[in-house]
Design an enzyme around this catalytic site. Structure first.
Site, PDB file in Angstrom:
ATOM      1  N   GLU A  57     126.218  55.841  68.646  1.00 19.41           N
ATOM      2  CA  GLU A  57     126.401  54.401  68.462  1.00 19.41           C
ATOM      3  C   GLU A  57     127.118  54.114  67.148  1.00 19.41           C
ATOM      4  O   GLU A  57     127.986  53.234  67.079  1.00 19.41           O
ATOM      5  CB  GLU A  57     125.039  53.701  68.489  1.00 19.41           C
TER       6      GLU A  57
ATOM      7  N   HIS B 106     127.009  46.572  67.909  1.00 18.38           N
ATOM      8  CA  HIS B 106     126.060  47.613  68.312  1.00 18.38           C
ATOM      9  C   HIS B 106     126.344  48.072  69.740  1.00 18.38           C
ATOM     10  O   HIS B 106     127.084  47.437  70.490  1.00 18.38           O
ATOM     11  CB  HIS B 106     124.613  47.074  68.263  1.00 18.38           C
TER      12      HIS B 106
ATOM     13  N   GLU C 289     125.399  43.663  71.524  1.00 18.79           N
ATOM     14  CA  GLU C 289     125.113  44.978  72.097  1.00 18.79           C
ATOM     15  C   GLU C 289     126.146  45.162  73.211  1.00 18.79           C
ATOM     16  O   GLU C 289     126.014  44.610  74.289  1.00 18.79           O
ATOM     17  CB  GLU C 289     123.688  45.017  72.664  1.00 18.79           C
TER      18      GLU C 289
END
Ligand code: ZN
Length: 326
Positions: free
Chosen positions: A153, A208, A289
């Site tokens: 990530e 993210h 995200e």
């Protein structure tokens, strides 16, 4: 991933503190399962991730994008600012030459916060330190998640943030990255939150990739709940952050074709009160995200540099819209 990555007892304490916000629980749970699968049930894998060379040179350099990576929704047109026929081909996240309106964001400052840090894996003591986020304490920072193939990530967020920086800079904005691969770990979430004010920024976005259940896919945007507690008072940013969140949800979907998350949030939107990066921000800020790195389809897209360019485009377009429409 923005769920807690901590020892189980600490997670229990966190959940006790946050169960009043029902929406928090699913992501905490999803994040926790992601954490368990990644960091604890297979310590050898975690060790490998901590010590190995960057996991996917192709993924990072853009040298060999997977084939068949058209946007999931072919009919979704790129949003404004996308050059005609503009599938990026280069490795470096530089601005495309046909980018228009270079001075459109002149005088505006944007903070991009690439979630986590590739070096966090090898600095557990530093990142596990507790920091005050107003209504509680959180780890300074976390390692984040990664794909099954080992694309982290932290590498994803840094790459997409750099690509978005190139696009926004070409439009005239001053762009500050909270970390640019230029520090060994972190920074802590409270420092990430302060970055907007420190840079006298107009707006900030934290990038993210999630670590949800493998069966779930899609992206979501996390907006700040109002938090007035301890040293936190984000009341002034709640409304503009909500406006930013809607713009980002729509722009990201249009640019990437990525569907709204089907395992968390509602129509691609969530609101949370447990994130230091939102509780302590003095400028409008949301998290995105971009997909679930534990899901094979999302992992394939997020590993593709062309898709990451589309992700950056969606983020840059949302920030441009935010800064030019109020
Ligand atoms: Zn994250």
């Amino acid at each position: 991933m923005t769920g807690p990555i901590s020892r189980p007892p600490r997670r229990s304490a966190l959940l006790r503190a946050t169960t009043v916000v029902a929406a928090v629980v699913p992501l905490c749970t999803a994040g926790w399962f992601g954490w368990r699968a990644l960091d604890h049930s297979d310590p050898a894998a975690a060790t490998t991730a901590a010590t190995a060379a960057p996991p996917s040179a192709a993924a990072q350099s853009g040298a060999a994008p997977p084939t068949g990576q058209a946007p999931a929704t072919p009919g979704a047109p790129p949003t404004s600012g996308t050059p005609a026929g503009g599938a990026p081909t280069g490795n470096a996240p530089t601005a495309t030459p046909t980018e228009t309106a270079p001075a459109g964001l002149a005088g505006r400052t944007v903070v991009l916060d690439p979630g986590h840090n590739p070096g966090n894996f090898s600095h557990p003591t530093e990142i596990n330190r507790q920091v005050d986020v107003g209504n509680g304490h959180k780890e300074c920072d976390t390692t984040g998640t990664e794909t099954n193939a080992g694309y982290t990530e932290a590498d994803y967020t840094l790459d997409v943030s750099r690509r978005a920086r190139a696009l926004l800079t070409a439009r005239g904005a001053k762009v500050v990255l909270v970390q640019d691969g230029d520090r060994p770990w972190g920074p802590c979430v409270d420092e990430r939150a302060r970055a907007g004010a420190d840079a006298h920024a107009d707006v900030a976005v934290s990038v993210h990739g999630d670590g949800g259940p493998a069966s779930g896919s899609g992206f979501h945007v996390i907006m700040p709940a109002k938090v007035v507690a301890g040293k936190a008072d984000n009341s002034a940013i709640v409304e503009p952050s909500h406006r930013l969140g809607l713009l980002l949800r729509d722009s990201f979907h249009a640019a990437t074709g990525e569907p709204y998350a089907d395992y968390i949030a509602n129509e691609g939107l969530d609101t949370r009160s447990d994130l230091g990066g939102l509780n302590l921000s003095a400028v409008p800020k949301v998290f995105i995200e971009c997909g679930n790195m534990r899901n094979s389809a999302d992992a394939r897209r997020m590993t593709d540099p062309q898709w990451r360019q589309q992700a950056a485009q969606g983020i840059a377009d949302a920030l441009t819209a935010f800064l030019t429409t109020h």
